[in-house]
Design a protein around this motif. Structure first.
Motif, PDB file in Angstrom:
ATOM      1  N   LYS A  38      -2.617   4.627   3.706  1.00 48.13           N
ATOM      2  CA  LYS A  38      -2.686   5.527   1.969  1.00 48.13           C
ATOM      3  C   LYS A  38      -1.896   6.335   1.725  1.00 48.13           C
ATOM      4  O   LYS A  38      -2.176   7.610   3.049  1.00 48.13           O
ATOM      5  N   LEU A  39      -0.793   6.769   1.309  1.00 43.66           N
ATOM      6  CA  LEU A  39      -0.203   8.068   1.424  1.00 43.66           C
ATOM      7  C   LEU A  39      -0.616   8.624  -0.680  1.00 43.66           C
ATOM      8  O   LEU A  39      -0.177   8.320  -1.199  1.00 43.66           O
ATOM      9  N   ALA A  40      -1.581   9.308  -0.478  1.00 46.26           N
ATOM     10  CA  ALA A  40      -1.061   9.956  -1.658  1.00 46.26           C
ATOM     11  C   ALA A  40      -0.975  11.590  -1.393  1.00 46.26           C
ATOM     12  O   ALA A  40      -0.750  12.920  -0.501  1.00 46.26           O
ATOM     13  N   VAL A  41      -0.245  11.849  -3.231  1.00 44.78           N
ATOM     14  CA  VAL A  41       0.576  13.640  -2.968  1.00 44.78           C
ATOM     15  C   VAL A  41       0.074  13.817  -4.796  1.00 44.78           C
ATOM     16  O   VAL A  41      -0.218  12.893  -5.507  1.00 44.78           O
ATOM     17  N   ASP A  42      -0.736  15.302  -4.538  1.00 49.83           N
ATOM     18  CA  ASP A  42      -1.582  15.743  -5.797  1.00 49.83           C
ATOM     19  C   ASP A  42      -2.458  14.815  -6.459  1.00 49.83           C
ATOM     20  O   ASP A  42      -2.394  14.725  -7.911  1.00 49.83           O
ATOM     21  N   GLY A  43      -3.145  13.789  -5.760  1.00 52.02           N
ATOM     22  CA  GLY A  43      -4.424  13.371  -5.668  1.00 52.02           C
ATOM     23  C   GLY A  43      -3.741  11.484  -6.533  1.00 52.02           C
ATOM     24  O   GLY A  43      -4.988  10.876  -6.824  1.00 52.02           O
ATOM     25  N   ARG A  44      -2.734  11.653  -6.350  1.00 51.54           N
ATOM     26  CA  ARG A  44      -2.454  10.290  -6.797  1.00 51.54           C
ATOM     27  C   ARG A  44      -1.412   9.581  -5.815  1.00 51.54           C
ATOM     28  O   ARG A  44      -0.982   9.807  -5.184  1.00 51.54           O
ATOM     29  N   GLU A  45      -2.155   8.449  -5.789  1.00 52.69           N
ATOM     30  CA  GLU A  45      -1.550   7.388  -4.689  1.00 52.69           C
ATOM     31  C   GLU A  45       0.077   7.158  -4.519  1.00 52.69           C
ATOM     32  O   GLU A  45       0.394   5.943  -6.053  1.00 52.69           O
ATOM     33  N   ARG A  46       0.763   7.598  -3.793  1.00 54.27           N
ATOM     34  CA  ARG A  46       2.003   6.637  -3.542  1.00 54.27           C
ATOM     35  C   ARG A  46       2.363   5.785  -2.885  1.00 54.27           C
ATOM     36  O   ARG A  46       3.100   5.439  -3.095  1.00 54.27           O
ATOM     37  N   LEU A  47       1.627   5.409  -1.670  1.00 53.44           N
ATOM     38  CA  LEU A  47       1.567   4.694  -0.822  1.00 53.44           C
ATOM     39  C   LEU A  47       0.242   3.669  -0.954  1.00 53.44           C
ATOM     40  O   LEU A  47      -0.411   4.297   0.135  1.00 53.44           O
ATOM     41  N   VAL A  48       0.002   2.571  -0.809  1.00 58.15           N
ATOM     42  CA  VAL A  48      -1.641   1.849   0.069  1.00 58.15           C
ATOM     43  C   VAL A  48      -0.843   0.608   0.505  1.00 58.15           C
ATOM     44  O   VAL A  48      -0.320  -0.025   0.037  1.00 58.15           O
ATOM     45  N   ALA A  49      -0.597   0.558   2.109  1.00 61.21           N
ATOM     46  CA  ALA A  49      -0.965  -0.241   2.611  1.00 61.21           C
ATOM     47  C   ALA A  49      -1.554  -0.348   3.578  1.00 61.21           C
ATOM     48  O   ALA A  49      -2.497  -0.428   4.651  1.00 61.21           O
ATOM     49  N   PRO A  50      -2.589  -2.304   3.142  1.00 65.79           N
ATOM     50  CA  PRO A  50      -3.988  -2.195   4.005  1.00 65.79           C
ATOM     51  C   PRO A  50      -3.584  -3.554   5.332  1.00 65.79           C
ATOM     52  O   PRO A  50      -2.203  -3.395   4.794  1.00 65.79           O
ATOM     53  N   PRO A  51      -3.771  -3.707   5.869  1.00 69.81           N
ATOM     54  CA  PRO A  51      -3.534  -4.714   7.324  1.00 69.81           C
ATOM     55  C   PRO A  51      -3.147  -5.779   6.460  1.00 69.81           C
ATOM     56  O   PRO A  51      -3.765  -6.083   5.633  1.00 69.81           O
ATOM     57  N   ALA A  52      -1.724  -6.099   7.160  1.00 71.24           N
ATOM     58  CA  ALA A  52      -0.830  -6.590   6.775  1.00 71.24           C
ATOM     59  C   ALA A  52      -0.600  -7.366   7.850  1.00 71.24           C
ATOM     60  O   ALA A  52      -0.707  -7.232   8.994  1.00 71.24           O
TER      61      ALA A  52
END
Length: 209
Positions: A38-52
């Motif tokens: 998970k990548l968050a920038v300034d408190g906002r999620e930019r990328l969410v990648a669960p196991p896949a």
């Protein structure tokens, strides 16, 4: 690094730094699909990648539609293995920014691997267009020099001809059903020889382990 401190003047613009962070997370997400990112920038999620699955992670990087048109590659000889997904000739980009290379699970950059990836596309992609790819190279770590780049982003192979030749032949096998347009050029032949016969040729269809 005591005598080489980080300096703010070497940083890019905030937007560019976010892009570089995003690209780094995507590369590691491709390398380890079973791990959540998970990548968050300034408190906002930019990328969410669960196991896949590996293919689902490729879709995260290149888009779901493009991932559905990718071709599997697989080539093995001894301790050397090349596997992954490459785009069909119907896909192409104006830049190489969707070419991802991994060595023993670590993201790397390699101009020579990019060249060997693209050789079989000559005559199948219009000039100025580049394939998409997610390529994993597995080889004995003792045959790799990782100290040729300050950020360890580039490596040197002890058996370069074998590695580059394996990739070129794996991609050529995957593209063999597609016609060559002579006005666009011809594939680059021959490829460097590999150390032994492959364990299996590439097959069409967007799956790989």
């Amino acid at each position: 690094y005591y005598n080489t401190p980080a300096r703010r003047r070497f940083l890019k613009s905030p937007m560019r730094e976010v892009e570089l962070c995003h690209d780094t997370v995507v590369r590691y997400a491709l390398a380890y699909p079973s791990v959540a990112f998970k990548l968050a920038v300034d408190g906002r999620e930019r990328l969410v990648a669960p196991p896949a699955s590996p293919l689902e992670r490729v879709a995260l990087a290149v888009g779901r539609d493009a991932a559905g048109e990718m071709l599997s590659i697989s080539w093995q000889a001894g301790d050397l293995r090349v596997r992954g997904l490459v785009s069909s000739p119907a896909l192409g980009r104006a830049r190489r920014d969707r070419q991802y290379f991994f060595l023993n699970g670590r993201p790397i950059r390699s101009g020579l691997l990019a060249i060997m990836l693209e050789r079989p596309y000559a005559g199948r992609l219009p000039p100025g267009r580049y394939p998409l790819a997610v390529v994993h190279v597995d080889v004995d770590p003792s045959l790799v020099d990782v100290n040729v780049h300050p950020r360890k982003a580039e490596v040197r192979f002890a058996q370069e001809r074998a590695v580059y030749g394996a990739l070129g032949q794996a991609v050529a096998a995957a593209l063999s059903p597609y016609p060559v347009h002579e006005t666009w050029g011809t594939p680059g032949w021959p490829f460097p020889e590999t150390p032994a016969a492959p364990a299996g040729l590439a097959e069409s269809g967007a799956t790989y382990d």
